[in-house]
Design an enzyme around this catalytic site. Structure first.
Site, PDB file in Angstrom:
ATOM      1  N   TYR A 156      27.421  26.769   9.626  1.00 51.98           N
ATOM      2  CA  TYR A 156      27.484  26.126  10.934  1.00 51.98           C
ATOM      3  C   TYR A 156      27.478  24.594  10.870  1.00 51.98           C
ATOM      4  CZ  TYR A 156      26.464  25.048  15.809  1.00 51.98           C
ATOM      5  OH  TYR A 156      26.512  24.535  17.087  1.00 51.98           O
ATOM      6  N   LYS A 160      30.720  22.010  11.986  1.00 50.62           N
ATOM      7  CA  LYS A 160      30.684  21.007  13.043  1.00 50.62           C
ATOM      8  C   LYS A 160      31.032  19.614  12.503  1.00 50.62           C
ATOM      9  CE  LYS A 160      29.848  23.703  16.463  1.00 50.62           C
ATOM     10  NZ  LYS A 160      30.891  23.921  17.495  1.00 50.62           N
TER      11      LYS A 160
END
Length: 231
Positions: A156, A160
């Site tokens: 994750y 990003k």
């Protein structure tokens, strides 16, 4: 009237962004993978619905055609859809685990943006807002006073960071567009089991602000509800 498409808008940050932008006068398309949940959300919001799975080329192409056929045009694209992905200890994380997260969070942004740029180019004020995270900022991640510094994961956070970099590239490649990336902050949503300390309204402050920038507004920036975020 400004027409806006939000991916992953049947719940959470996308849903609240849709509600607030409708209140601000936007004609909003709720994009969602689940047709039932998406249509229900759109009906309750007073929005339009388009089925859109950001991981599927055919679904994205069909969404472009749906919006084009509707004759609404498109002024604002908000790439909001995202997943946490497999949560494993770093040593136990596989390449497939990371790829699964990237398929939605990174490749989904590319797939949707590439498909909708031609329609956005017909707008007098084309805007793209990419939803990232403070975890996507290398400066924030390396600040030992920030909670982000305590989170180590291959999936994750790095996805990003890629979204932040993609936003920079799109801003440079599309100078007539306003392209910005935002950090919603730690917001209580399904993504984190509603553990965030911010309300969903607070979490959408930066999204809503960047969705409403004018032709002379900021571009190539990373922002949260308090202002600029370091890259």
């Amino acid at each position: 009237m400004t027409t806006t498409l939000i991916t992953g808008a049947n719940k959470g940050l996308g849903h609240e962004s849709a509600r607030r932008l409708i209140d601000a006068g936007h004609d909003v398309w709720v994009g969602a993978r689940d047709a039932t949940a998406g249509q229900d959300a759109a009906d309750k919001l007073g929005a339009r619905f388009v089925q859109l799975d950001v991981t599927d080329d055919a679904s994205v192409a069909a969404a472009v055609q749906t919006i084009r056929d509707a004759g609404t045009g498109l002024d604002v694209l908000i790439n909001n859809a995202g997943i946490v992905g497999p949560m494993a200890a770093l040593r136990d994380t596989t390449a497939d685990d990371v790829a699964k997260t990237y398929e939605t969070n990174v490749f989904g942004v590319v797939r949707v943006t590439q498909a909708f740029v031609p329609l956005l180019e017909e707008s007098e004020n084309p805007v793209i807002v990419n939803v990232a995270s403070g975890l996507g900022s290398l400066a924030v991640n390396n600040d030992t006073s920030r909670v982000e510094n305590t989170i180590i994961s291959l999936g994750y956070p790095t996805s990003k960071t890629a979204v932040v970099a993609l936003s920079d590239m799109y801003a440079r490649a599309l100078p007539s567009f306003r392209v910005n990336v935002v950090d919603p902050g730690y917001t209580a949503t399904d993504l984190n089991g509603h553990s965030g300390h911010q309300t969903v309204t607070e979490g959408t402050d930066a999204i809503v602000a960047m969705a409403q920038v004018g032709k002379d507004g900021p571009t190539q920036t990373f922002q949260d509800r308090d202002g600029l975020v370091p890259w």
